[in-house]
Design an enzyme around this catalytic site. Structure first.
Site, short mmCIF file in Angstrom:
data_model
loop_
_atom_site.label_atom_id
_atom_site.label_comp_id
_atom_site.label_asym_id
_atom_site.label_seq_id
_atom_site.Cartn_x
_atom_site.Cartn_y
_atom_site.Cartn_z
N TYR A 1 0.84 -1.22 0.00
CA TYR A 1 0.00 0.00 0.00
C TYR A 1 0.87 1.26 0.00
CZ TYR A 1 -3.27 3.38 2.29
OH TYR A 1 -4.04 4.46 2.64
N ASP B 1 12.47 -13.22 0.16
CA ASP B 1 11.98 -13.10 1.53
C ASP B 1 13.10 -12.59 2.44
OD1 ASP B 1 10.99 -13.58 4.08
OD2 ASP B 1 10.08 -15.51 3.53
N THR C 1 5.49 2.11 14.51
CA THR C 1 4.08 2.45 14.65
C THR C 1 3.81 3.19 15.95
OG1 THR C 1 1.86 1.51 14.95
CG2 THR C 1 3.68 0.06 15.44
N SER D 1 -1.06 -5.46 20.57
CA SER D 1 -1.25 -6.70 19.80
C SER D 1 0.12 -7.33 19.58
CB SER D 1 -1.89 -6.43 18.44
OG SER D 1 -0.94 -5.85 17.56
N TYR E 1 1.29 -8.07 16.75
CA TYR E 1 1.88 -7.31 15.64
C TYR E 1 2.60 -6.07 16.17
CZ TYR E 1 1.99 -3.25 12.67
OH TYR E 1 2.42 -2.10 12.08
N HIS E 2 1.88 -5.26 16.99
CA HIS E 2 2.50 -4.03 17.49
C HIS E 2 3.75 -4.37 18.32
CE1 HIS E 2 -1.56 -2.27 16.58
NE2 HIS E 2 -0.83 -1.25 16.21
N LYS F 1 6.92 -4.73 16.33
CA LYS F 1 7.57 -3.45 16.01
C LYS F 1 8.41 -2.95 17.19
CE LYS F 1 5.51 -2.40 11.93
NZ LYS F 1 6.15 -1.91 10.71
N GLN G 1 4.62 5.60 12.88
CA GLN G 1 3.53 6.16 12.08
C GLN G 1 2.16 5.84 12.69
OE1 GLN G 1 3.23 6.80 7.49
NE2 GLN G 1 2.89 4.66 7.89
N LEU H 1 -10.25 4.26 8.98
CA LEU H 1 -10.91 5.28 8.15
C LEU H 1 -11.15 4.75 6.73
CD1 LEU H 1 -12.08 8.04 7.68
CD2 LEU H 1 -9.79 8.97 7.48
N ASN H 2 -10.19 4.03 6.18
CA ASN H 2 -10.40 3.43 4.85
C ASN H 2 -11.59 2.49 4.88
OD1 ASN H 2 -8.18 4.84 3.98
ND2 ASN H 2 -6.83 3.07 3.76
N ARG I 1 -11.32 -6.18 20.36
CA ARG I 1 -9.96 -6.01 20.88
C ARG I 1 -10.00 -5.72 22.38
NH1 ARG I 1 -6.88 -2.54 16.14
NH2 ARG I 1 -8.01 -3.51 14.42
N VAL I 2 -8.89 -5.95 23.04
CA VAL I 2 -8.75 -5.51 24.43
C VAL I 2 -7.98 -4.20 24.37
CG1 VAL I 2 -7.80 -6.04 26.69
CG2 VAL I 2 -8.82 -7.87 25.30
N1 USQ Z 1 -11.62 0.11 14.77
C1 USQ Z 1 -13.00 0.25 14.80
N2 USQ Z 1 -13.70 -0.27 13.77
C2 USQ Z 1 -13.11 -0.89 12.70
C3 USQ Z 1 -11.71 -1.02 12.68
C4 USQ Z 1 -10.99 -0.50 13.74
O1 USQ Z 1 -13.58 0.81 15.73
O2 USQ Z 1 -13.84 -1.34 11.81
C5 USQ Z 1 -10.83 0.69 15.87
C6 USQ Z 1 -9.89 -0.30 16.57
O3 USQ Z 1 -10.56 -0.97 17.62
C7 USQ Z 1 -8.78 0.61 17.04
C8 USQ Z 1 -8.72 1.72 16.00
O4 USQ Z 1 -9.96 1.65 15.30
O5 USQ Z 1 -9.10 1.20 18.27
C9 USQ Z 1 -7.60 1.57 14.99
O6 USQ Z 1 -7.67 0.29 14.36
P1 USQ Z 1 -6.99 0.05 12.93
O7 USQ Z 1 -7.30 -1.33 12.52
O8 USQ Z 1 -7.31 1.16 12.00
O9 USQ Z 1 -5.43 0.25 13.28
P2 USQ Z 1 -4.38 -0.69 14.02
O10 USQ Z 1 -4.86 -2.05 14.30
O11 USQ Z 1 -3.86 0.09 15.19
O12 USQ Z 1 -3.21 -0.84 12.94
C10 USQ Z 1 -3.04 0.05 11.84
C11 USQ Z 1 -2.17 -0.61 10.80
C12 USQ Z 1 -0.79 -0.87 11.38
C13 USQ Z 1 -0.20 0.42 11.92
C14 USQ Z 1 -1.15 1.07 12.91
C15 USQ Z 1 -0.73 2.45 13.34
O13 USQ Z 1 -2.76 -1.82 10.36
O14 USQ Z 1 0.04 -1.42 10.37
O15 USQ Z 1 1.00 0.14 12.58
O16 USQ Z 1 -2.44 1.24 12.29
S1 USQ Z 1 -1.20 2.81 14.98
O17 USQ Z 1 -2.64 2.53 15.16
O18 USQ Z 1 -0.90 4.18 15.24
O19 USQ Z 1 -0.46 1.88 15.83
#
Ligand code: USQ
Length: 390
Positions: free
Chosen positions: A11, A74, A144, A179, A181-182, A185, A208, A239-240, A326-327
């Site tokens: 992306y 890889d 992140t 998570s 994943y996080h 990082k 980011q 948001l997407n 999520r928790v």
């Molecule tokens: N959320 C909703 N509804 C949804 C999807 C998500 O309420 O349909 C909430 C989640 O519970 C969370 C927040 O929106 O509280 C963000 O979730 P997300 O899936 O947009 O973002 P996240 O899982 O944190 O991960 C994404 C990217 C990751 C990057 C991270 C930046 O997938 O690669 O590292 O954003 S950050 O969030 O600043 O850690």
């Protein structure tokens, strides 16, 4: 400069490659198509109809008369990673080449183990390849904001000055990620910091926030160069996802109360920030950390923004509160700092009505491709009932 983009099929990786290519840099991309494979595993795909990496590179060559080198392989294969770094001899490496999804890492043991071994091993191999074949190269690593979690104090950029029992030091800011994943990082950050201190490598960790948007200057209006756009539970970000849900008339999936606050950044600003980091390298031995986002919103604020933007297009957008899979804190203090990229010259492109309309317009073009089954969350952070976890 000679710039190597790890994860150049993704992306952000693909538009980053074009961004540097058109500015006269020598660009090579590395990818093993992991994201495409994970989508196949889950029966989902990008909303935008993306071409194969080879086809896109050929299209770019035709359009711009500029070449982008490709290395397919890889990063967890250390010999492959050594080969790429030795052969291309980069002056900067931009590292997006990781499993990027929190929900994917929480599916089960295998997915958690895969996420951490893939991400941590790949980055370790990059560090060793730099030490042995490109010791002066600057690593720009995508971290992140989620590494910090949501502590009840202001979040600094990487380091905090602490006074403890009468003594002072500047130490890495405490990490409380949400998570596996996080966490991968966080482990990367520690490994990179150690490599800088021990071997004198130079690196910038870009912590980011959540990226949104589709088009960048190089891909706008050219369907054959368009980047991928995920909206599914695992790889779509909030948001997407909300924008796609609005267009197809699906209620917006707010998890829990929606008071979760996060930092957000437009995809064009991601490119601006990565460019600023590459153009202003860290000193040898230095591990810099920049927080990379331009605005903070709560999930509910985003839902309201999407609802209002939809209303302008005659779409009646409903907002639904689902039990949070999520928790995470659904209400919390959040005041992260993000000064260092602005000091280097970042001019933010804020979330405007015009931007929302343009995103919704592009999504409308592809709405027939939406796989609705992929939208609702199925992965829970909590142990299944009947197990002995909390
Ligand atoms: N959320 C909703 N509804 C949804 C999807 C998500 O309420 O349909 C909430 C989640 O519970 C969370 C927040 O929106 O509280 C963000 O979730 P997300 O899936 O947009 O973002 P996240 O899982 O944190 O991960 C994404 C990217 C990751 C990057 C991270 C930046 O997938 O690669 O590292 O954003 S950050 O969030 O600043 O850690």
């Amino acid at each position: 400069m000679r710039i190597l983009i790890l994860g150049g099929d993704g992306y952000l990786g693909w538009p980053t490659a074009l961004h540097f290519s058109v500015r006269g840099h020598e660009v090579a991309v590395v990818d093993n198509m992991l994201l495409r494979q994970m989508h196949t595993e889950r029966g989902t795909e990008s909303l935008t109809p993306i071409q194969s990496l080879q086809e896109r590179v050929a299209t770019w060559r035709q359009r711009s008369e500029l070449d982008i080198h490709t290395f397919i392989g890889d990063l967890t294969d250390g010999e492959f990673t050594d080969h790429v770094v030795r052969e291309f001899a980069p002056e900067a490496i931009v590292h997006y080449g990781e499993q990027p999804s929190a929900p994917y890492s929480m599916i089960d043991r295998q997915h958690a183990v895969f996420s951490q071994t893939n991400n941590v091993t790949g980055t370790l191999n990059v560090l060793f390849a730099m030490r042995d074949h490109a010791a002066d190269c600057h690593l720009v690593k995508l971290g992140t904001m989620g590494e910090y979690g949501t502590p009840n104090i202001d979040i600094e950029e990487g380091y905090i000055e602490i006074e403890h029992r009468g003594r002072k030091d500047t130490l890495p800011f405490p990490k409380m990620p949400g998570s596996f994943y996080h966490l991968s990082k966080v482990h990367d950050s520690h490994n990179i910091h150690f490599a800088c201190r021990t071997w004198g490598l130079r690196a910038t960790d870009l912590n980011q926030g959540i990226v949104y948007g589709i088009e960048t200057d190089e891909t706008a209006g050219d369907e054959e160069l368009i980047t991928r756009f995920d909206y599914d539970e695992a790889f779509g970000t909030v948001l997407n996802r909300f924008c796609v849900q609005a267009v197809i008339g699906h209620p917006l999936t707010v998890y829990g109360e929606g008071g979760q606050q996060r930092g957000f950044i437009n995809i064009r600003d991601t490119l601006q920030c990565v460019d600023l980091a590459v153009s202003n390298p860290a000193d040898g031995g230095n591990f810099r950390v920049f927080n990379q986002f331009t605005e903070v919103f709560s999930v509910l604020e985003l839902a309201e923004t999407v609802r209002a933007a939809g209303a302008q297009r005659g779409i009646d957008v409903a907002v639904e509160h689902l039990p949070d899979p999520r928790v995470e804190a659904e209400h919390h203090y959040y005041n992260p700092r993000a000064d260092r990229l602005r000091e280097l010259g970042l001019v933010p492109r804020l979330l405007s009505d015009e931007l929302m309309q343009s995103m919704l317009g592009i999504i409308e073009r592809y709405q027939d491709r939406v796989i609705e089954r992929a939208i609702l969350p199925t992965t829970s952070w909590r142990p299944a009932e009947g197990t002995s976890g909390v």
